[in-house]
Design an enzyme around this catalytic site. Structure first.
Site, PDB file in Angstrom:
ATOM      1  N   ASN A  10       5.424 -66.654   1.035  1.00 49.20           N
ATOM      2  CA  ASN A  10       5.923 -66.249  -0.280  1.00 49.20           C
ATOM      3  C   ASN A  10       5.587 -64.767  -0.432  1.00 49.20           C
ATOM      4  OD1 ASN A  10       6.481 -65.766  -2.938  1.00 49.20           O
ATOM      5  ND2 ASN A  10       4.930 -67.162  -3.771  1.00 49.20           N
ATOM      6  N   LYS A  12       6.414 -62.793  -2.706  1.00 43.23           N
ATOM      7  CA  LYS A  12       6.279 -62.392  -4.123  1.00 43.23           C
ATOM      8  C   LYS A  12       7.078 -61.093  -4.367  1.00 43.23           C
ATOM      9  CE  LYS A  12       2.042 -64.991  -4.351  1.00 43.23           C
ATOM     10  NZ  LYS A  12       0.736 -65.229  -4.956  1.00 43.23           N
ATOM     11  N   HIS A  96       6.125 -71.989  -9.454  1.00 44.14           N
ATOM     12  CA  HIS A  96       4.922 -71.282  -9.006  1.00 44.14           C
ATOM     13  C   HIS A  96       4.057 -70.948 -10.219  1.00 44.14           C
ATOM     14  CE1 HIS A  96       2.305 -68.216  -7.327  1.00 44.14           C
ATOM     15  NE2 HIS A  96       2.608 -68.696  -6.135  1.00 44.14           N
ATOM     16  N   GLU A 168      -1.350 -75.525  -5.176  1.00 47.47           N
ATOM     17  CA  GLU A 168      -1.935 -74.187  -5.221  1.00 47.47           C
ATOM     18  C   GLU A 168      -2.908 -74.108  -6.390  1.00 47.47           C
ATOM     19  OE1 GLU A 168       0.872 -71.236  -3.026  1.00 47.47           O
ATOM     20  OE2 GLU A 168       1.294 -71.150  -5.161  1.00 47.47           O
ATOM     21  N   GLY A 174      -4.729 -65.408  -4.407  1.00 50.16           N
ATOM     22  CA  GLY A 174      -4.972 -63.965  -4.359  1.00 50.16           C
ATOM     23  C   GLY A 174      -6.405 -63.570  -4.673  1.00 50.16           C
ATOM     24  N   SER A 213      -5.098 -68.227  -0.903  1.00 53.49           N
ATOM     25  CA  SER A 213      -5.985 -67.525   0.033  1.00 53.49           C
ATOM     26  C   SER A 213      -6.062 -68.208   1.393  1.00 53.49           C
ATOM     27  CB  SER A 213      -7.381 -67.359  -0.562  1.00 53.49           C
ATOM     28  OG  SER A 213      -7.317 -66.583  -1.744  1.00 53.49           O
TER      29      SER A 213
HETATM   30  P1  13P Z   1      -2.327 -65.901  -1.606  1.00 52.24           P
HETATM   31  O1  13P Z   1      -2.150 -66.465  -0.218  1.00 52.24           O
HETATM   32  O2  13P Z   1      -2.162 -64.426  -1.679  1.00 52.24           O
HETATM   33  O3  13P Z   1      -3.586 -66.407  -2.262  1.00 52.24           O
HETATM   34  O4  13P Z   1      -1.109 -66.491  -2.489  1.00 52.24           O
HETATM   35  C1  13P Z   1      -0.864 -67.842  -2.481  1.00 52.24           C
HETATM   36  C2  13P Z   1       0.406 -68.110  -3.200  1.00 52.24           C
HETATM   37  O5  13P Z   1       0.485 -67.970  -4.409  1.00 52.24           O
HETATM   38  C3  13P Z   1       1.570 -68.525  -2.409  1.00 52.24           C
HETATM   39  O6  13P Z   1       2.604 -68.958  -3.223  1.00 52.24           O
END
Ligand code: 13P
Length: 255
Positions: A10, A12, A96, A168, A174, A213
């Site tokens: 993802n 983002k 999400h 998640e 993050g 993460s």
């Molecule tokens: P990170 O891997 O940066 O923690 O993000 C996870 C996420 O939100 C994937 O959709």
């Protein structure tokens, strides 16, 4: 039942059209014919077309990060399932936590999107997960149950096998704070149980990804768990080497 591991990136709100094409190129060169693991990349809307062209002829699938439930109409700034299909998207991330938190997406809205995606042969990656306050308040399982059941309202047994769930935990996204293997497997097992109650045997074919993460160093242990069928990767999906290491971890996880 063996479920094929799915590693999804993802991206983002990162990567321009040309930066996205470069990243996709590096992934195709290294893993374009990966049959052991299903690989999906989810660029921002503006990079879907350039990435789609790079993925042509490879086994890597394209996904979007959001969509509108309506087929067309006066919805300024929105994108429909049909538009995503026209760029050869196979998957779409829905619900999400960033959409829920910053853009007010409710379970009902997410559910409408899930149904619309399935109707257009787009596979939803339905995201669920609790915040830190909810976990500390002992509500993690209630939140995950509500989001899962509400998100899947009206989905049939035949449709659910095309759908992917991503657990998640919001506190792990993050932050570098990954859920422990035991915490993650516990919730994944719980989601599997909910799916079995609702869909019976078909639930064994639904992949449940972990996100939050996930990195090359923690992935092997997470992916070895019985109900963790892959990862939805944020930060580590933005560079080819770390994403490819996660693909490798997926290939050997259940060996
Ligand atoms: P990170 O891997 O940066 O923690 O993000 C996870 C996420 O939100 C994937 O959709």
């Amino acid at each position: 039942m063996a479920r094929k591991i799915l590693i999804a990136g993802n991206w983002k709100m990162n990567k321009t059209a040309s930066e996205g094409a470069d990243l996709a190129k590096a992934i195709v060169v290294a893993a374009g014919k990966s049959t052991a693991v299903e690989i999906v990349v989810c660029p921002p809307f503006t990079a879907l077309e350039s990435v789609s062209k790079i993925l042509e002829g490879s086994d890597i699938k394209l996904g979007a990060q959001n969509m509108h439930a309506a087929a067309s109409g006066a919805f300024t700034g929105e994108t429909s399932a049909g538009m995503l299909r026209s760029l050869f998207c196979s998957y779409v991330i829905l619900g999400h936590s960033e959409r829920r938190t910053y853009f007010g997406e409710t379970d009902a809205i997410v559910n409408q999107k899930v149904l619309a995606a399935l109707k257009s042969q787009l596979k939803p990656i339905l995201c669920v997960g609790e915040t830190l306050a909810e976990r500390e308040g002992g509500k993690a399982f209630d939140v995950v149950r509500t989001q899962t059941i509400a998100g899947l309202e009206g989905v049939t047994k035949e449709q659910v096998v095309d759908l992917v769930i991503a657990y998640e935990p919001v506190w792990a996204i993050g932050t570098g704070k990954v859920a422990t293997t035991a915490q993650a497997q516990e919730v994944h097992g719980f989601i599997r149980k909910l799916l079995i109650e609702k869909f019976g045997e078909a639930a064994q074919r639904v992949r449940i990804l972990y996100g939050g993460s996930m990195k090359p160093d923690n992935a092997p242990e997470l992916l070895a768990q019985p109900d963790i069928d892959g990862g939805l990767i944020g930060g580590a999906a933005l560079q080819a080497p770390s994403f490819l290491d996660l693909v490798k971890a997926g290939a050997t996880a259940k060996a």
